[in-house]
Design an enzyme around this catalytic site. Structure first.
Site, PDB file in Angstrom:
ATOM      1  N   SER A   1      61.343 -21.719  74.614  1.00 34.66           N
ATOM      2  CA  SER A   1      61.476 -20.869  73.425  1.00 34.66           C
ATOM      3  C   SER A   1      62.227 -19.572  73.699  1.00 34.66           C
ATOM      4  O   SER A   1      62.808 -18.982  72.787  1.00 34.66           O
ATOM      5  CB  SER A   1      60.093 -20.541  72.853  1.00 34.66           C
ATOM      6  OG  SER A   1      59.278 -19.915  73.835  1.00 34.66           O
TER       7      SER A   1
ATOM      8  N   ASN B   1      56.145 -21.596  80.631  1.00 32.01           N
ATOM      9  CA  ASN B   1      55.027 -22.311  80.003  1.00 32.01           C
ATOM     10  C   ASN B   1      54.121 -22.970  81.030  1.00 32.01           C
ATOM     11  O   ASN B   1      52.918 -23.102  80.806  1.00 32.01           O
ATOM     12  CB  ASN B   1      55.558 -23.355  79.011  1.00 32.01           C
ATOM     13  CG  ASN B   1      56.114 -22.709  77.756  1.00 32.01           C
ATOM     14  OD1 ASN B   1      55.563 -21.735  77.258  1.00 32.01           O
ATOM     15  ND2 ASN B   1      57.217 -23.234  77.258  1.00 32.01           N
TER      16      ASN B   1
END
Length: 235
Positions: free
Chosen positions: A57, A122
């Site tokens: 992201s 992540n």
């Protein structure tokens, strides 16, 4: 006299429809020319060497318009300086190194001149074992080298907030310079340098930069990328 009038009438009719057909052909030729020009421009764009930003992201620009994410800002810089490259944003929100490894084949092409690898954050936020993150990143680096040994790889370094524990955060931070040294890669020491931990430069989640924050991130990337790409005059 009657025959003369009929002949003139016939001649006028032929001339009228001939002119109408010519006008129609000229009108129809314009879209064909425009379409041909569009195809030629697309082919020219496809022939450009590609800078591929592959990440999560942070690369995708979550929460913002695509033109505000750092790959788009890099493209603006490249275009303004006359560098003959195409920029592709292959960021996918929520992606881990394991998921990225599985997706990599879908986006790699022979025309990728520069591959910017931005993955791992992540993994760290989910507490994935450091050995697994390291292994996945190494396998992606190997995959890119095998696809095209001439592709230049830039690895984006990441860091974690201290609440993950000192041993884990320091071990995570070391993954990126270690892999860069091992594989002789260019390294962005910390992608979010100057942005992380600053509320005014991050969205409400405290993780993803604002548009202003991405301007700083783009500078962090450009500091390394500018010495990797080669300037070629556009034709």
């Amino acid at each position: 006299m009657r025959n003369l009038l009929l002949s003139c009438s016939f001649l006028f009719t032929v001339l009228f429809f001939s002119c109408k057909e010519n006008n129609k052909q000229q009108t129809n030729s314009e879209p064909v020319k425009n379409k041909t020009s569009e195809i030629q421009n697309n082919e020219k764009e496809d022939e450009k060497r590609t800078i591929l930003f592959f990440g999560n992201s942070l690369t995708a620009g979550m929460g913002l318009e695509s033109q505000e994410a750092f790959p788009a800002l890099i493209k603006e810089r490249i275009d303004s300086l006359g560098y003959d490259y195409k920029v592709v944003n292959a960021g996918l929100s929520g992606e881990t190194t394991a998921a990225g490894k599985n997706r990599l084949d879908w986006v790699l092409t022979d025309n990728v001149a520069v591959f910017v690898l931005e993955l791992g954050a992540n993994d760290g936020l989910r507490g994935i074992p450091l050995s697994e993150t390291r292994k996945n990143l190494q396998e992606m680096i190997t995959m890119v080298n095998e696809k095209n040994p001439n592709t230049k790889i830039i690895l984006a370094g990441m860091q974690l907030p201290p609440n993950m524990g000192e041993a884990y955060t320091s071990g995570f931070r070391d993954i990126f310079p270690d892999l860069a040294k091992k594989n002789d890669l260019e390294l962005i020491p910390f992608l979010l340098e100057g942005v992380a931990g600053k509320p005014e430069l991050n969205q409400e989640d405290g993780i993803h930069p604002t548009a202003k924050g991405y301007e700083i991130v783009a500078e962090n990337v450009w500091d390394v990328l500018k010495d990797v790409i080669e300037k070629k005059p556009t034709s």
